[in-house]
Design a protein around this motif. Structure first.
Motif, PDB file in Angstrom:
ATOM      1  N   LEU A  37      15.080  -9.757  -8.446  1.00  0.00           N
ATOM      2  CA  LEU A  37      13.752 -10.148  -7.948  1.00  0.00           C
ATOM      3  C   LEU A  37      12.789  -8.967  -7.982  1.00  0.00           C
ATOM      4  O   LEU A  37      13.188  -7.835  -8.266  1.00  0.00           O
ATOM      5  N   GLU A  65      -0.415 -18.881  -5.106  1.00  0.00           N
ATOM      6  CA  GLU A  65       1.030 -19.099  -5.030  1.00  0.00           C
ATOM      7  C   GLU A  65       1.308 -19.991  -3.824  1.00  0.00           C
ATOM      8  O   GLU A  65       0.851 -19.707  -2.717  1.00  0.00           O
ATOM      9  N   THR A  67       4.091 -21.285  -1.346  1.00  0.00           N
ATOM     10  CA  THR A  67       5.411 -20.824  -0.913  1.00  0.00           C
ATOM     11  C   THR A  67       5.933 -21.702   0.212  1.00  0.00           C
ATOM     12  O   THR A  67       5.232 -21.931   1.200  1.00  0.00           O
ATOM     13  N   ARG A  85       3.873 -20.199  -8.671  1.00  0.00           N
ATOM     14  CA  ARG A  85       2.695 -19.365  -8.927  1.00  0.00           C
ATOM     15  C   ARG A  85       1.730 -20.111  -9.821  1.00  0.00           C
ATOM     16  O   ARG A  85       2.138 -20.783 -10.773  1.00  0.00           O
ATOM     17  N   GLU A  90       4.665 -21.133 -12.477  1.00  0.00           N
ATOM     18  CA  GLU A  90       6.015 -20.587 -12.572  1.00  0.00           C
ATOM     19  C   GLU A  90       6.770 -20.754 -11.256  1.00  0.00           C
ATOM     20  O   GLU A  90       6.262 -20.421 -10.189  1.00  0.00           O
ATOM     21  N   GLY A  92       9.779 -19.881  -8.645  1.00  0.00           N
ATOM     22  CA  GLY A  92      10.642 -18.770  -8.231  1.00  0.00           C
ATOM     23  C   GLY A  92      11.374 -19.146  -6.955  1.00  0.00           C
ATOM     24  O   GLY A  92      10.869 -19.971  -6.180  1.00  0.00           O
ATOM     25  N   TYR A  93      12.555 -18.576  -6.730  1.00  0.00           N
ATOM     26  CA  TYR A  93      13.312 -18.954  -5.525  1.00  0.00           C
ATOM     27  C   TYR A  93      14.375 -17.934  -5.178  1.00  0.00           C
ATOM     28  O   TYR A  93      14.821 -17.158  -6.033  1.00  0.00           O
ATOM     29  N   TRP A  94      14.758 -17.935  -3.897  1.00  0.00           N
ATOM     30  CA  TRP A  94      15.960 -17.224  -3.463  1.00  0.00           C
ATOM     31  C   TRP A  94      16.549 -17.962  -2.266  1.00  0.00           C
ATOM     32  O   TRP A  94      15.847 -18.638  -1.528  1.00  0.00           O
ATOM     33  N   TRP A 129       9.987 -21.244 -15.875  1.00  0.00           N
ATOM     34  CA  TRP A 129      11.053 -20.528 -15.159  1.00  0.00           C
ATOM     35  C   TRP A 129      11.452 -19.332 -16.008  1.00  0.00           C
ATOM     36  O   TRP A 129      11.532 -19.439 -17.226  1.00  0.00           O
ATOM     37  N   ALA A 131      14.214 -15.757 -15.717  1.00  0.00           N
ATOM     38  CA  ALA A 131      15.190 -15.012 -14.922  1.00  0.00           C
ATOM     39  C   ALA A 131      15.716 -13.860 -15.765  1.00  0.00           C
ATOM     40  O   ALA A 131      15.850 -13.989 -16.992  1.00  0.00           O
ATOM     41  N   SER A 138      20.955 -18.594 -11.087  1.00  0.00           N
ATOM     42  CA  SER A 138      19.593 -19.113 -11.232  1.00  0.00           C
ATOM     43  C   SER A 138      19.502 -20.061 -12.426  1.00  0.00           C
ATOM     44  O   SER A 138      18.830 -21.098 -12.364  1.00  0.00           O
TER      45      SER A 138
END
Ligand SMILES: CC(C)(COP(=O)(O)OP(=O)(O)OC[C@H]1O[C@@H](n2cnc3c(N)ncnc32)[C@H](O)[C@@H]1OP(=O)(O)O)[C@@H](O)C(=O)NCCC(=O)NCCS
Length: 191
Positions: A37, A65, A67, A85, A90, A92-94, A129, A131, A138
């Motif tokens: 990240l 963005e 979230t 975003r 785009e 994104g994740y965690w 996406w 990575a 991911s």
């Protein structure tokens, strides 16, 4: 844009707040975040406070963005984070390390993708996406959500220090591209 809550069979997605700062700080100590990240590293509580208190609300307001906090119930503890975003739409994740491997991220990401492509973001016809190469967890989430791997002219992703790393790229459309699942075979195997 005003923050939008989303629901899935097992999850509630809502705007993260300063009350999540302790858990964000704890989750962001994960060495995988340093590797995959662009979150600050090392990660301090002040980073979580700036992110939750300023960046998240400002970015919802501007649309730069969007979230979401991922929770198992309304008002429940933070499990992970997911965002879209504006630039290229785009994803994104965690996910906090203790909560991985239960399909939560695939479920959350599917809900966000369907919301974005179903008119949540006006005019969004696709979701991107990226990575760092080697981030198989991911990639499995992206495959589960219906992304199709693509070979862009610049197959890299930016790093936190301004550099780039080789990266996998994919795109999600609605409906899902019939070739999407097979497009992952070279890195994730088949069928
Ligand atoms: C990527 C990440 C969000 C996945 O979270 P998760 O909660 O494990 O996701 P899910 O439970 O929905 O699992 C999705 C798939 O990944 C697989 N998976 C989970 N952990 C894995 C690992 N360490 N290695 C390989 N595959 C893994 C699951 O088996 C599942 O595969 P399947 O759908 O083919 O059965 C999580 O590993 C994470 O936070 N990683 C660090 C941050 C990161 O890399 N974010 C993405 C940046 S692009």
């Amino acid at each position: 844009m005003r923050p939008v809550d989303l629901r899935t069979p097992r999850l509630v997605l809502d705007e993260p707040t300063l009350a999540d700062a302790d858990l964000v700080t704890a989750y962001c100590q994960d060495p995988l975040f340093e590797r995959y990240l662009t979150t600050p590293w090392p990660y301090a509580r002040a980073d979580a406070e700036a992110f939750l208190g300023t960046y998240v609300p400002d970015s919802w307001a501007s649309g730069a963005e969007l979230t979401w906090a991922i929770r198992a119930s309304e008002g429940g503890a933070l499990l992970g984070m997911i965002s879209v975003r504006e630039a290229q739409h785009e994803l994104g994740y965690w996910m906090g390390a203790a909560h991985r491997g239960s399909g939560f991220m695939s479920e959350a990401a599917l809900a966000v993708a369907e919301w974005v492509l179903g008119g949540g973001i006006r005019g969004a016809r696709s979701l991107m996406w990226r990575a760092v190469e080697g981030n198989l967890a991911s990639a499995r989430v992206a495959r589960a959500v219906g992304f199709r791997r693509i070979e862009p002219t610049d197959p890299t992703v930016p790093t936190r220090d301004g550099g780039t790393l080789p990266a996998w790229h994919a795109v999600r459309t609605s409906p899902v591209d019939p070739e999407a699942h097979a497009s992952w075979a070279s890195i994730l195997g088949g069928p």
